[in-house]
Structure formats: C-alpha cells, structure tokens
Design a protein around this motif. Structure first.
Motif, PDB file in Angstrom:
ATOM      1  N   ALA A  58     -38.548 -11.453 -44.678  1.00  0.00           N
ATOM      2  CA  ALA A  58     -37.658 -10.318 -44.883  1.00  0.00           C
ATOM      3  C   ALA A  58     -38.217  -9.341 -45.919  1.00  0.00           C
ATOM      4  O   ALA A  58     -38.194  -8.118 -45.724  1.00  0.00           O
ATOM      5  CB  ALA A  58     -36.281 -10.808 -45.319  1.00  0.00           C
ATOM      6  N   GLN A  89     -34.855  -8.644 -39.800  1.00  0.00           N
ATOM      7  CA  GLN A  89     -34.224  -9.892 -39.371  1.00  0.00           C
ATOM      8  C   GLN A  89     -35.197 -10.750 -38.557  1.00  0.00           C
ATOM      9  O   GLN A  89     -35.253 -11.970 -38.717  1.00  0.00           O
ATOM     10  CB  GLN A  89     -32.971  -9.583 -38.560  1.00  0.00           C
ATOM     11  CG  GLN A  89     -31.853  -8.973 -39.389  1.00  0.00           C
ATOM     12  CD  GLN A  89     -30.710  -8.469 -38.540  1.00  0.00           C
ATOM     13  OE1 GLN A  89     -30.772  -8.494 -37.312  1.00  0.00           O
ATOM     14  NE2 GLN A  89     -29.645  -8.023 -39.182  1.00  0.00           N
ATOM     15  N   PHE A 119     -36.533 -14.450 -39.554  1.00  0.00           N
ATOM     16  CA  PHE A 119     -36.390 -15.587 -38.641  1.00  0.00           C
ATOM     17  C   PHE A 119     -37.745 -16.246 -38.375  1.00  0.00           C
ATOM     18  O   PHE A 119     -37.890 -17.466 -38.464  1.00  0.00           O
ATOM     19  CB  PHE A 119     -35.748 -15.109 -37.337  1.00  0.00           C
ATOM     20  CG  PHE A 119     -35.550 -16.193 -36.319  1.00  0.00           C
ATOM     21  CD1 PHE A 119     -34.535 -17.131 -36.482  1.00  0.00           C
ATOM     22  CD2 PHE A 119     -36.355 -16.285 -35.207  1.00  0.00           C
ATOM     23  CE1 PHE A 119     -34.345 -18.138 -35.542  1.00  0.00           C
ATOM     24  CE2 PHE A 119     -36.177 -17.286 -34.264  1.00  0.00           C
ATOM     25  CZ  PHE A 119     -35.165 -18.211 -34.432  1.00  0.00           C
ATOM     26  N   TRP A 164     -31.007  -8.376 -50.676  1.00  0.00           N
ATOM     27  CA  TRP A 164     -31.159  -9.286 -49.548  1.00  0.00           C
ATOM     28  C   TRP A 164     -31.346 -10.723 -50.021  1.00  0.00           C
ATOM     29  O   TRP A 164     -30.764 -11.646 -49.453  1.00  0.00           O
ATOM     30  CB  TRP A 164     -32.359  -8.871 -48.687  1.00  0.00           C
ATOM     31  CG  TRP A 164     -32.386  -9.567 -47.364  1.00  0.00           C
ATOM     32  CD1 TRP A 164     -31.860  -9.130 -46.187  1.00  0.00           C
ATOM     33  CD2 TRP A 164     -32.944 -10.864 -47.102  1.00  0.00           C
ATOM     34  NE1 TRP A 164     -32.061 -10.067 -45.213  1.00  0.00           N
ATOM     35  CE2 TRP A 164     -32.728 -11.150 -45.736  1.00  0.00           C
ATOM     36  CE3 TRP A 164     -33.615 -11.803 -47.877  1.00  0.00           C
ATOM     37  CZ2 TRP A 164     -33.145 -12.323 -45.132  1.00  0.00           C
ATOM     38  CZ3 TRP A 164     -34.030 -12.986 -47.285  1.00  0.00           C
ATOM     39  CH2 TRP A 164     -33.789 -13.235 -45.930  1.00  0.00           C
ATOM     40  N   ILE A 189     -23.647  -7.276 -41.663  1.00  0.00           N
ATOM     41  CA  ILE A 189     -23.666  -7.958 -40.369  1.00  0.00           C
ATOM     42  C   ILE A 189     -22.772  -7.226 -39.375  1.00  0.00           C
ATOM     43  O   ILE A 189     -21.633  -6.872 -39.683  1.00  0.00           O
ATOM     44  CB  ILE A 189     -23.222  -9.420 -40.518  1.00  0.00           C
ATOM     45  CG1 ILE A 189     -24.233 -10.191 -41.368  1.00  0.00           C
ATOM     46  CG2 ILE A 189     -23.068 -10.091 -39.151  1.00  0.00           C
ATOM     47  CD1 ILE A 189     -23.854 -11.634 -41.608  1.00  0.00           C
ATOM     48  N   ASP A 227     -25.506  -8.366 -34.342  1.00  0.00           N
ATOM     49  CA  ASP A 227     -26.203  -9.431 -35.066  1.00  0.00           C
ATOM     50  C   ASP A 227     -25.666 -10.802 -34.663  1.00  0.00           C
ATOM     51  O   ASP A 227     -26.434 -11.753 -34.445  1.00  0.00           O
ATOM     52  CB  ASP A 227     -26.042  -9.252 -36.576  1.00  0.00           C
ATOM     53  CG  ASP A 227     -26.733  -8.000 -37.093  1.00  0.00           C
ATOM     54  OD1 ASP A 227     -27.743  -7.603 -36.493  1.00  0.00           O
ATOM     55  OD2 ASP A 227     -26.260  -7.439 -38.083  1.00  0.00           O
ATOM     56  N   ILE A 249     -27.732 -14.049 -32.860  1.00  0.00           N
ATOM     57  CA  ILE A 249     -28.007 -15.350 -33.475  1.00  0.00           C
ATOM     58  C   ILE A 249     -27.110 -16.464 -32.961  1.00  0.00           C
ATOM     59  O   ILE A 249     -27.480 -17.637 -33.069  1.00  0.00           O
ATOM     60  CB  ILE A 249     -27.895 -15.290 -35.009  1.00  0.00           C
ATOM     61  CG1 ILE A 249     -26.439 -15.148 -35.447  1.00  0.00           C
ATOM     62  CG2 ILE A 249     -28.781 -14.236 -35.598  1.00  0.00           C
ATOM     63  CD1 ILE A 249     -26.178 -15.656 -36.836  1.00  0.00           C
ATOM     64  N   SER A 290     -31.719 -18.906 -38.442  1.00  0.00           N
ATOM     65  CA  SER A 290     -30.850 -17.909 -37.811  1.00  0.00           C
ATOM     66  C   SER A 290     -29.848 -17.342 -38.807  1.00  0.00           C
ATOM     67  O   SER A 290     -29.628 -16.127 -38.865  1.00  0.00           O
ATOM     68  CB  SER A 290     -30.109 -18.537 -36.626  1.00  0.00           C
ATOM     69  OG  SER A 290     -30.997 -19.037 -35.657  1.00  0.00           O
ATOM     70  N   SER A 349     -31.618 -15.202 -41.548  1.00  0.00           N
ATOM     71  CA  SER A 349     -32.210 -13.961 -41.042  1.00  0.00           C
ATOM     72  C   SER A 349     -31.238 -12.790 -41.084  1.00  0.00           C
ATOM     73  O   SER A 349     -31.662 -11.636 -41.228  1.00  0.00           O
ATOM     74  CB  SER A 349     -32.715 -14.162 -39.603  1.00  0.00           C
ATOM     75  OG  SER A 349     -31.643 -14.371 -38.714  1.00  0.00           O
ATOM     76  N   ILE A 350     -29.927 -13.045 -40.972  1.00  0.00           N
ATOM     77  CA  ILE A 350     -28.972 -11.933 -40.990  1.00  0.00           C
ATOM     78  C   ILE A 350     -28.130 -11.891 -42.263  1.00  0.00           C
ATOM     79  O   ILE A 350     -27.541 -10.846 -42.579  1.00  0.00           O
ATOM     80  CB  ILE A 350     -28.031 -11.960 -39.768  1.00  0.00           C
ATOM     81  CG1 ILE A 350     -27.128 -13.191 -39.792  1.00  0.00           C
ATOM     82  CG2 ILE A 350     -28.811 -11.877 -38.480  1.00  0.00           C
ATOM     83  CD1 ILE A 350     -26.004 -13.124 -38.776  1.00  0.00           C
TER      84      ILE A 350
END
Length: 332
Positions: A104, A118, A122, A182, A190, A194, A198, A250, A253-254
């Motif tokens: 990220a 994202q 991941f 982040w 989100i 998104d 995921i 997963s 990542s978001i």
C-alpha cells in the motif's frame, strides 16, 4: 450455561450493537427513519435526499465492512493460534499485514489510484506470506512451526524497514499523511464496490476453515500425535495458512492495519466456549464483529474528527489483554 445459549446471547448482543452503530454518527437516525429507509429500498420508493445518501452510500457499507473485517480478522487469529499452538500469535505473525503495508505504501508513493493501492496491498500481503513459507521450508533442521514464526518475525522487520524508508522519501505534504493514515487503519474510505471486491475472497478463505474446523483440534496437538491420528500435517497446515492469509490480506487491503482484534478475540472465544475450534469459530466471528462495530462507532462519535481505528484498537486492546492475562489461572 449451554454453548447454544451463549451463542444466542452473543447474537442478540451483536444485533443490538449493529443497530446502535447503524443509527449513530454525525447524521443520527431513529429506528423509525431506519425502517423507512429500508422499506423504501425494497419498494423502489427512493427519495434522493441527504439521509438516503448518507445511509446507503456511506453508513451501510461501513457497517457491513466492520462486520466482515472484524469477524474475518478474529477467525484468522483463532486459526493462527490453533495451528501454531501459541495464544500470543496473531494474523500478523507471518508478515501479511506488514507485507500489505509495504504494498500500500509503495502504491501511495507512486501516486496510484485507490484501487491500485488496494491491489498492491493485497498482493504484498500474499507475497510476503509466500516468501515466509518458502524460507521456512528451507530451514529443515528446525521445528516447522518455530521456523515459520521466526522467519515471519524477520520478514516483518524487513517490511517495517521498507515502510520507514518510503515514509522518509515520501512527500511530507501529500504522500506522508496518506501513508500514516492508511497504516493506522480505518473504514471511512470503504465503498460498496470495495465490499463487492473482497467479500468473495474472504468467503473463499472462510470455507476451508469451516469445512476443516474439526481438524484444527488435531493440528493443535504435536505433529507426531497428529500424524498418528492420520492427519497430513503439512498439507492441512498449508490450507489453514492460505485461508487465514487470504482473509487477512483482503481485510487489510481495504481497511489498513487494524491490530489486536486477531489476538484478543480468540482469547475471549476460548473463555466463553472452551478450546474446541468448532465452537470457537462462530463465537470468534460474532465477537470480532461486535468489537469492531463498537470501536468504529466510537471512532466516528467520540471526537469532532474521526479517529483512526488503529489508535482505538490498541488503546482498548492492550489493557484488555493484560486484564485477561492477569485473570487467567495458571494451566487454564
């Protein structure tokens, strides 16, 4: 109190917490307004006003993501603690969160879009765990579980160094704030898309854990005892690692790095239903969802600005973990 009754009470608590979370915030809703919003959605009588927009485009995806991510991280933590036979293990032990952080931060450093960031996160999480597993397999002279843990710690340290280097090189006015925010984790960015992206991946991770949940009890024994009972230890452990890693990567990542949930929730589940993984699984899912719903609601409401989830989960999780440690009897 029976296990079924405990799970029923937990589900009731989850329903109440979810209702409070979905009606709380800068734009609070009454239960009557909530019922009207849901009814209008199903009847097609949608009024394009601020309340509809806030609820369906911001609040509702956020609540669903808290449930999915909180439950997912909790289940992944329970799986890791079971297969590593260590209550101090969390989903971060093999470097998935650190690897996702590198991905990220690298995406932010390159000025990529949110979707690309994202994807970088991941891929970074999965690649790091693959690297840890590969290196650990080369250390055949050591215990396989110990090798995985030690290699995971070392690779996580390298990922932390890479993140620190990119933070130093990043633009302090544009990139560095985004990187910092982040890494602290949060659900504010989100969207429904998104979740759609995921949710299938997390479901793929859930299925093996559910179908093979009884094997986790065997895997928690020593490798020699597990093999004597007919279990293919290496294949089973790899399946659990892949499943828990897919769930964690997963989620991270978001939502960024949300610590402590995967460490604390399995302890709470064991206190409620014991060490049987088949019973820990649904309880961890519910408790993880409850805890992240509560934390996210506090992050949105206790201050004029929204607090990153990483701050609150650490502030709540660390004292709670110490309390559990002090209250747990030796040998229990």
């Amino acid at each position: 109190m029976s296990q079924t009754l405990r799970i029923t009470l937990l589900f009731a608590v989850f329903s109440i917490v979810a209702l409070i979370a979905i009606t709380s915030g800068k734009y609070s809703l009454t239960t009557n307004e909530l019922w009207v919003l849901i009814s209008n959605k199903f009847t097609g009588n949608i009024e394009y006003n601020r309340t509809e927009t806030v609820f369906w485009q911001i609040r509702f995806p956020r609540i669903l993501s808290a449930i999915l991510i909180g439950g997912g991280l909790a289940i992944a933590g329970a799986a890791y603690q079971g297969m590593f036979r260590n209550p101090l293990v969390s989903p971060d032990i093999l470097g998935v969160s650190s690897g996702a952080g590198v991905g990220a931060v690298f995406g932010i450093f390159l000025g990529q879009s949110m979707l690309s960031i994202q994807l970088f996160a991941f891929a970074g999480g999965l690649a790091t765990v693959a690297l840890v597993y590969f290196i650990a397999r080369l250390a055949k002279q050591h215990d396989p579980v110990l090798s995985l843990v030690l290699v995971g710690i070392a690779v996580s340290a390298l990922c932390g160094s890479a993140i620190s280097l990119m933070k130093i090189l990043a633009d302090p006015y544009t990139q560095l704030p985004s990187i910092t925010f982040w890494l602290l984790g949060g659900l504010s960015t989100i969207t429904a898309s998104d979740l759609i992206s995921i949710a299938p991946l997390m479901l793929v991770g859930f299925i093996p854990l559910i179908l093979l949940r009884w094997r986790m009890n065997i895997l928690s024994l020593s490798d020699e005892e597990a093999r004597a009972l007919g279990l293919n230890v290496e294949v089973t452990r790899l399946i659990f690692i892949l499943s828990a890693t897919l769930i964690t990567a997963s989620a991270v990542s978001i939502a960024g790095i949300i610590g402590w949930l995967g460490l604390i929730v399995p302890h709470i589940a064991r206190l409620l239903v014991g060490a049987n993984f088949s019973q820990q699984l649904p309880v961890s899912l519910l408790v993880g969802a409850i805890m992240l719903l509560i934390t996210d609601t506090l992050a949105r409401t206790i201050a004029n600005i929204e607090l990153p989830l990483g701050i609150l989960t650490s502030a709540i999780g660390a004292p709670f973990f110490l309390m559990l440690l002090l209250r747990t009897r030796k040998g229990s």
